[in-house]
Design an enzyme around this catalytic site. Structure first.
Site, mmCIF file in Angstrom:
data_model
loop_
_atom_site.group_PDB
_atom_site.id
_atom_site.type_symbol
_atom_site.label_atom_id
_atom_site.label_comp_id
_atom_site.label_asym_id
_atom_site.label_seq_id
_atom_site.Cartn_x
_atom_site.Cartn_y
_atom_site.Cartn_z
ATOM 1 N N ARG A 10 49.643 37.797 37.048
ATOM 2 C CA ARG A 10 48.653 37.775 38.148
ATOM 3 C C ARG A 10 49.420 37.592 39.446
ATOM 4 O O ARG A 10 50.135 36.603 39.620
ATOM 5 C CB ARG A 10 47.667 36.628 37.945
ATOM 6 N N HIS A 50 41.708 44.624 38.599
ATOM 7 C CA HIS A 50 41.562 43.595 37.561
ATOM 8 C C HIS A 50 41.071 44.253 36.266
ATOM 9 O O HIS A 50 39.981 43.969 35.779
ATOM 10 C CB HIS A 50 40.570 42.525 38.051
ATOM 11 N N GLN A 81 39.655 42.253 33.163
ATOM 12 C CA GLN A 81 38.270 41.810 33.373
ATOM 13 C C GLN A 81 37.294 42.912 32.970
ATOM 14 O O GLN A 81 36.293 42.668 32.285
ATOM 15 C CB GLN A 81 38.080 41.468 34.864
ATOM 16 N N CYS A 111 32.158 38.343 37.494
ATOM 17 C CA CYS A 111 33.416 38.046 36.791
ATOM 18 C C CYS A 111 33.738 36.563 36.818
ATOM 19 O O CYS A 111 34.516 36.087 35.991
ATOM 20 C CB CYS A 111 34.548 38.854 37.415
ATOM 21 N N ARG A 125 36.274 37.901 27.618
ATOM 22 C CA ARG A 125 37.655 38.024 28.089
ATOM 23 C C ARG A 125 38.617 37.795 26.918
ATOM 24 O O ARG A 125 39.598 38.501 26.753
ATOM 25 C CB ARG A 125 37.946 36.991 29.197
HETATM 26 N N1 CP Z 1 37.386 36.285 36.286
HETATM 27 C C1 CP Z 1 38.622 35.767 36.391
HETATM 28 O O1 CP Z 1 39.639 36.459 36.352
HETATM 29 O O2 CP Z 1 38.621 34.408 36.511
HETATM 30 P P1 CP Z 1 39.887 33.475 36.790
HETATM 31 O O3 CP Z 1 40.309 33.692 38.206
HETATM 32 O O4 CP Z 1 39.390 32.079 36.534
HETATM 33 O O5 CP Z 1 40.977 33.865 35.841
HETATM 34 N N1 NVA Z 2 37.898 39.161 43.629
HETATM 35 C C1 NVA Z 2 38.243 37.871 43.095
HETATM 36 C C2 NVA Z 2 38.260 37.907 41.605
HETATM 37 C C3 NVA Z 2 38.568 36.609 40.941
HETATM 38 C C4 NVA Z 2 38.618 36.716 39.453
HETATM 39 C C5 NVA Z 2 39.591 37.439 43.644
HETATM 40 O O1 NVA Z 2 40.521 38.266 43.682
HETATM 41 O O2 NVA Z 2 39.726 36.285 44.039
#
Ligand code: CP
Ligand code: NVA
Length: 313
Positions: free
Chosen positions: A110, A137, A140, A272, A300
């Site tokens: 990430r 993402h 997700q 999400c 997930r």
């Molecule tokens: N939806 C998602 O990716 O959540 P987190 O940021 O908690 O991993």
């Molecule tokens: N769009 C959000 C998604 C989090 C899972 C972010 O990037 O913070």
């Protein structure tokens, strides 16, 4: 159809896969979920494999579900905080990738800049799996597709209304999935937050070939009319803190509340997560009868078990 040809490849962007491959991965996720509930808590396809979970940003769902997914597949997950590696003191991404792939069989990462994922993938011999970037993402979305299939019984022809930030990373991946799978996607967002042009054009064109539709409107009511799924995400994504005030002003009319949901009474509500209650969605919607967000979050785990079991050598 076999997913065997995906072994050893990176999972960075849904554009890299065919609609059929995405559909098969969704099916595999559903199958792994069924087997889990039938009592098969461990399916040791990753026995002897070590998977690094490299995070430059906070995470609850992604971090924990990938960790548990590796464990349930019999592998060894290692959480690696970007800041605590030498990366945090200036070691380069290519050098880190070269070293990590001498130890690890896969890197789940990430990052802020999507380019860093591409560089990791370029220099790592082990597959790199996107766990969110500023651009996309896809992990997700695999869980979301599983959830949509479970709740509606199909993917092709389903209408998704995305309400909110047109520049959102989750939306980018959802848009590509919709186009690949012949889904119908209506994005309601203000003109100032118009989606990434290149990706939107790609998705619109591809949807034309797969029998789907991707369209953008400024009107949330128009978007949710006839929708099977109403989807939203935070207005201010991680790393966009400087833009928070501007985005909140622009998006004030794009909150998913019960009056908007009345225009699509049979739709499921998806997010999400994490949710900013009262901002992009009200508590009565996220806690209400149309919401499937907890099942979505659970998926997930199962979807990522499918990804890991297919992509890791
Ligand atoms: N939806 C998602 O990716 O959540 P987190 O940021 O908690 O991993
Ligand atoms: N769009 C959000 C998604 C989090 C899972 C972010 O990037 O913070």
């Amino acid at each position: 159809m076999s997913l065997y040809n995906l072994r050893g490849r990176d999972f960075l962007c849904l554009k890299d896969f065919t609609g059929e491959e995405i559909r098969e991965l969704v099916k595999l996720g559903l199958e792994l979920k069924r087997r889990y509930y039938a009592g098969e808590r461990t399916i040791p396809v990753l026995a002897g494999r070590s998977i690094g979970l490299l995070f430059q940003k906070p995470s609850t769902r992604t971090r924990i579900s990938f960790d548990v997914a590796v464990y349930q597949l019999g592998g060894h997950p290692l959480y690696l905080s970007w800041r605590e590696l030498q990366l945090g003191r200036g070691e380069t991404v290519p050098d880190t990738a070269r070293v990590l792939s001498r130890y690890l069989d896969g890197i789940v990462a990430r990052v802020y800049a999507h380019r860093d994922l591409e560089v990791l993938a370029e220099y790592s011999d082990a597959p790199v799996i996107n766990a969110l970037s500023d651009f996309s993402h896809p992990a997700q979305i695999m869980a979301d597709l599983m959830t949509i299939y479970e709740k509606t019984g199909r993917l092709s022809g389903v209408k998704i209304a995305f309400i909110g930030d047109g520049t959102d990373n989750v939306l980018n991946s959802l848009m590509v999935a919709a186009a690949k799978l012949g889904m119908n996607m209506s994005i309601a967002t203000p003109r100032e937050l118009y989606p990434n042009r290149e990706l939107l054009e790609y998705s619109m064109e591809l949807a034309g070939e797969t029998g789907g539709l991707v369209e953008v409107t400024e009107d949330p009511i128009e978007a949710v009319r006839g929708a099977n799924v109403v989807y939203t995400d935070v207005w201010v994504s991680m790393g966009q803190e400087d833009e928070a005030e501007r985005k909140r002003k622009l998006l004030e009319g794009y909150r998913v509340d019960s009056s908007l949901m009345q225009h699509s009474p049979r739709a499921i509500f998806m997010h999400c997560l994490p949710a900013h209650r009262g901002e992009e969605v009200t508590s009565d919607v996220i806690d209400g009868p149309q919401s499937v967000v907890w099942d979505q979050a659970e998926n997930r785990l199962h979807a990522q078990k499918a990804i890991l079991s297919v992509f890791i050598r």
